[in-house]
Design a protein around this motif. Structure first.
Motif, mmCIF file in Angstrom:
data_model
loop_
_atom_site.group_PDB
_atom_site.id
_atom_site.type_symbol
_atom_site.label_atom_id
_atom_site.label_comp_id
_atom_site.label_asym_id
_atom_site.label_seq_id
_atom_site.Cartn_x
_atom_site.Cartn_y
_atom_site.Cartn_z
ATOM 1 N N GLU A 94 1.183 91.938 87.417
ATOM 2 C CA GLU A 94 2.554 92.440 87.392
ATOM 3 C C GLU A 94 3.526 91.514 86.680
ATOM 4 O OE1 GLU A 94 2.899 95.298 91.243
ATOM 5 O OE2 GLU A 94 2.990 93.146 91.705
ATOM 6 N N VAL A 95 3.017 90.559 85.932
ATOM 7 C CA VAL A 95 3.853 89.642 85.160
ATOM 8 C C VAL A 95 3.283 89.530 83.750
ATOM 9 C CG1 VAL A 95 4.787 87.304 84.973
ATOM 10 C CG2 VAL A 95 4.419 88.313 87.241
ATOM 11 N N LEU A 96 4.158 89.598 82.756
ATOM 12 C CA LEU A 96 3.760 89.475 81.348
ATOM 13 C C LEU A 96 4.742 88.558 80.642
ATOM 14 C CD1 LEU A 96 2.078 90.453 78.852
ATOM 15 C CD2 LEU A 96 3.771 92.296 78.624
ATOM 16 N N VAL A 97 4.223 87.529 79.968
ATOM 17 C CA VAL A 97 5.063 86.601 79.217
ATOM 18 C C VAL A 97 5.223 87.114 77.791
ATOM 19 C CG1 VAL A 97 5.287 84.222 78.386
ATOM 20 C CG2 VAL A 97 4.315 84.679 80.657
ATOM 21 N N THR A 98 6.440 86.997 77.251
ATOM 22 C CA THR A 98 6.754 87.537 75.927
ATOM 23 C C THR A 98 7.440 86.484 75.063
ATOM 24 O OG1 THR A 98 8.897 88.349 76.706
ATOM 25 C CG2 THR A 98 7.027 89.874 76.846
ATOM 26 N N ALA A 99 7.593 86.787 73.787
ATOM 27 C CA ALA A 99 8.323 85.913 72.866
ATOM 28 C C ALA A 99 9.819 86.163 73.040
ATOM 29 C CB ALA A 99 7.894 86.168 71.428
ATOM 30 N N GLY A 100 10.351 85.629 74.120
ATOM 31 C CA GLY A 100 11.751 85.837 74.444
ATOM 32 C C GLY A 100 12.005 87.227 74.994
ATOM 33 N N PHE A 242 17.993 77.769 80.804
ATOM 34 C CA PHE A 242 17.639 76.355 80.647
ATOM 35 C C PHE A 242 18.120 75.748 79.330
ATOM 36 C CE2 PHE A 242 14.373 78.299 83.401
ATOM 37 C CZ PHE A 242 14.714 77.649 84.574
ATOM 38 N N SER A 243 18.849 76.521 78.535
ATOM 39 C CA SER A 243 19.452 76.028 77.288
ATOM 40 C C SER A 243 18.410 75.523 76.295
ATOM 41 C CB SER A 243 20.490 74.927 77.591
ATOM 42 O OG SER A 243 21.533 75.443 78.378
ATOM 43 N N PHE A 244 17.310 76.269 76.203
ATOM 44 C CA PHE A 244 16.326 76.041 75.155
ATOM 45 C C PHE A 244 16.068 77.378 74.463
ATOM 46 C CE2 PHE A 244 15.100 72.450 78.031
ATOM 47 C CZ PHE A 244 15.305 71.417 77.132
ATOM 48 N N THR A 245 17.082 77.894 73.794
ATOM 49 C CA THR A 245 16.983 79.246 73.230
ATOM 50 C C THR A 245 15.950 79.343 72.121
ATOM 51 O OG1 THR A 245 18.834 78.780 71.732
ATOM 52 C CG2 THR A 245 19.369 79.804 73.843
ATOM 53 N N GLY A 246 15.648 78.215 71.454
ATOM 54 C CA GLY A 246 14.670 78.246 70.372
ATOM 55 C C GLY A 246 13.233 78.330 70.832
ATOM 56 N N TRP A 247 12.985 78.121 72.107
ATOM 57 C CA TRP A 247 11.610 78.184 72.598
ATOM 58 C C TRP A 247 11.098 79.619 72.676
ATOM 59 C CZ3 TRP A 247 11.008 74.239 77.233
ATOM 60 C CH2 TRP A 247 11.242 72.949 76.758
ATOM 61 N N LYS A 248 11.997 80.570 72.861
ATOM 62 C CA LYS A 248 11.641 81.996 72.904
ATOM 63 C C LYS A 248 10.544 82.276 73.936
ATOM 64 C CE LYS A 248 13.217 84.735 70.757
ATOM 65 N NZ LYS A 248 14.416 85.550 71.125
ATOM 66 N N VAL A 249 10.872 82.018 75.191
ATOM 67 C CA VAL A 249 9.975 82.348 76.293
ATOM 68 C C VAL A 249 10.685 83.354 77.197
ATOM 69 C CG1 VAL A 249 8.660 81.505 78.275
ATOM 70 C CG2 VAL A 249 8.881 80.074 76.220
ATOM 71 N N GLY A 250 10.158 84.559 77.236
ATOM 72 C CA GLY A 250 10.691 85.599 78.103
ATOM 73 C C GLY A 250 9.584 86.197 78.934
ATOM 74 N N TRP A 251 9.926 87.187 79.754
ATOM 75 C CA TRP A 251 8.899 87.799 80.592
ATOM 76 C C TRP A 251 9.324 89.163 81.089
ATOM 77 C CZ3 TRP A 251 11.061 82.976 81.848
ATOM 78 C CH2 TRP A 251 12.089 82.997 82.787
ATOM 79 N N VAL A 252 8.319 89.888 81.545
ATOM 80 C CA VAL A 252 8.484 91.198 82.160
ATOM 81 C C VAL A 252 7.834 91.138 83.534
ATOM 82 C CG1 VAL A 252 7.553 93.548 82.096
ATOM 83 C CG2 VAL A 252 8.610 92.584 80.056
#
Length: 392
Positions: A94-100, A242-252
Motif C-alpha cells: 500500500e505504499v509506492l515511492v515516486t520521483a517526487g 525537509f527542504s531538499f526539493t532537488g532530491w525528488k522523493v515522493g510517494w503514494v
C-alpha cells in the motif's frame, strides 16, 4: 510540421514553457529576488544531508532500487501515516515511492483516467494537474475557490462542487493545504467531499505535500474519513517538508488495488529514482516532533513578515493558512488589473519576481488581478524584497 500535423501531441498544445521557467529566467537575467518558484534558498537538516552521503558511500541505492521503493522508506512512510493520522498502510502493498509528487500525480492520473473521463480539480490549481489530466485524455472540470477580500481567505463552495459532478466524473483531485491560495480544507468541507465521493462512487486523489506547513487549522487526510480508505490515493513528498526539493522523493499511499494501478503506470515513467536519497528520507521521516514544529514556526514567521510587507506596499493580501505562498491582489496599487503584465514588469520596477495566478485558472479572468509570492526564503532575503516592494 510533418504530414500536415504539428509535432507536439495536440493534448499538450495548450501547454508551453511553464510560467515558473519563464519567471525564474527573468529573475536571473535581471538579478532580481525570486519569490516566484517555491523552492527554499537553504538546505534542510544537516543530519539528513549526511544520511544521503552515508548511503552513497555505502553503496545503498547507487544501482536500481526496488521498483516500489526501498523497504526502509516504505516502512518509514507507513509509520509516518500511522503516527500522525492513525492511518494504517502495509509498506509492501500500500505504499509506492515516486520521483517526487509530480510523478505521483502523473502516474496516478495516467493509471486511473481514461479518455472522456471528467476530473474535478479545485481552481486555481497547480499547473501540472491540467497537463497530466490532458495526457491521460481526461476532461478537467474546475471548481473555483472564491476569494473573500473581507476575511482575506479563499473558500470552497460545496454546492458548486456537487453541481460539477456528472455521470462522466471519474475522480476529484484535491490539494490541501492548497497551492497557490494557502487554503486548508476544514473538517466540515472534507466530510462533505467524502460523503459526495461515496454517494457518487468517485475516486479521490489528494495532493498533501504541504501537510506539515499548516499555520492555522489542522491537516486532516481525507483517507481517514468514513468510506474513503478504499477510494483515496494520497500523495506526499519530502521536498517541501525537509527542504531538499532537488532530491525528488515522493510517494503514494492507497489500498492495494489502487497502488497496483498507479505502479503499472509509474514503472513506464521513471521506473525508479533517487536511490541514495530514499534512505536519507527514511531517516528524515523519523525526525522528532520538534523538527516539524520548528519548521512550521519558522515559515509562519516568514509568512507574517512577507504578508505584512506586501500589505504595507499597497497589495490586498490573502493570508494563507498553509503552504509556502501568499496570494495578493494588485488592484489597490492602481496600476491596472493584468497580473501577467505586472509580473513581467516587476523585476525592472523593483527587482522582485512573482507569479501571476491567472496561469492556475481555466477562467483567466477569475485570477487576472491576483499575484503569488513565495516566502520559503531566508529572512534577510524577504526583508530586502519587502523593502524593494515598498518602492511601488
Amino acid at each position: 510540421m510533418t504530414q500536415g500535423r504539428p509535432l507536439l501531441n495536440r493534448r499538450l498544445a495548450e501547454f508551453g514553457t511553464t510560467i515558473f521557467a519563464e519567471m525564474s529566467a527573468l529573475a536571473v537575467r535581471t538579478g532580481s529576488i525570486n519569490l516566484g518558484q517555491g523552492f527554499p534558498d537553504t538546505d534542510g537538516p544537516e543530519e539528513i544531508r549526511e544520511a544521503a552521503v552515508r548511503a552513497l558511500r555505502a553503496g545503498h541505492g547507487n544501482q536500481y532500487p526496488p521498483g516500489p521503493g526501498v523497504p526502509e522508506l516504505r516502512t518509514a512512510i507507513a509509520a509516518h501515516q500511522q503516527r500522525r493520522y492513525a492511518l494504517t498502510y502495509d509498506p509492501d502493498s500500500e505504499v509506492l515511492v515516486t520521483a517526487g509528487a509530480t510523478e505521483a500525480i502523473a502516474a496516478t492520473l495516467l493509471a486511473l483516467v481514461e479518455p472522456g473521463d471528467e476530473v474535478i480539480a479545485l481552481e486555481p490549481y497547480y499547473d501540472s494537474y491540467a497537463a497530466c489530466i490532458a495526457m491521460a485524455g481526461g476532461a478537467r472540470v474546475p471548481v473555483t475557490l472564491h476569494a473573500d477580500a473581507q476575511s482575506g481567505t479563499y473558500r470552497l463552495d460545496l454546492d458548486e462542487l456537487r453541481a460539477a459532478v456528472t455521470p462522466r466524473t471519474r475522480l476529484i483531485l484535491l490539494n490541501t493545504p492548497h497551492n497557490p491560495t494557502g487554503t486548508v480544507l476544514t473538517r466540515e468541507e472534507l466530510a462533505a467531499i467524502a460523503e459526495l465521493a461515496c454517494e457518487r462512487d468517485l475516486l479521490v486523489v489528494t495532493d498533501e505535500v504541504y501537510e506539515h506547513l499548516v499555520f492555522e487549522g489542522e491537516h486532516l487526510p481525507i483517507a481517514g474519513f468514513p468510506g474513503m480508505r478504499e477510494r483515496t490515493v494520497t500523495i506526499g513528498s519530502a521536498g517541501k517538508t525537509f527542504s531538499f526539493t532537488g532530491w525528488k522523493v515522493g510517494w503514494v499511499t492507497a489500498s492495494p488495488g489502487l497502488v497496483t494501478a498507479v505502479r503499472s503506470a509509474k514503472q513506464f515513467l521513471t521506473y525508479v529514482s533517487a536511490g541514495p536519497f530514499q534512505y536519507a528520507v527514511a531517516e528524515a521521516l523519523n525526525l522528532p516532533d520538534s523538527y516539524f514544529e520548528g519548521l512550521r514556526a519558522d515559515l509562519r514567521a516568514k509568512r507574517d513578515l512577507l504578508s505584512g510587507g506586501l500589505a504595507e506596499a499597497g497589495f490586498e493580501v490573502y493570508r494563507p493558512a498553509g503552504t509556502y505562498f501568499v496570494t495578493t491582489d494588485i488592484r489597490p496599487l492602481g496600476g491596472g488589473t493584468d497580473g501577467f503584465a505586472f509580473c513581467r514588469a516587476l523585476p525592472e520596477r523593483c527587482g522582485v519576481v512573482a507569479i501571476p495566478n491567472a496561469v492556475f485558472y481555466d477562467d483567466r479572468e477569475a485570477g487576472r488581478s491576483k499575484v503569488r509570492f513565495a516566502f520559503c526564503k531566508r529572512e534577510d532575503v524577504l526583508r530586502e524584497a519587502v523593502s524593494r516592494l515598498k518602492g511601488l
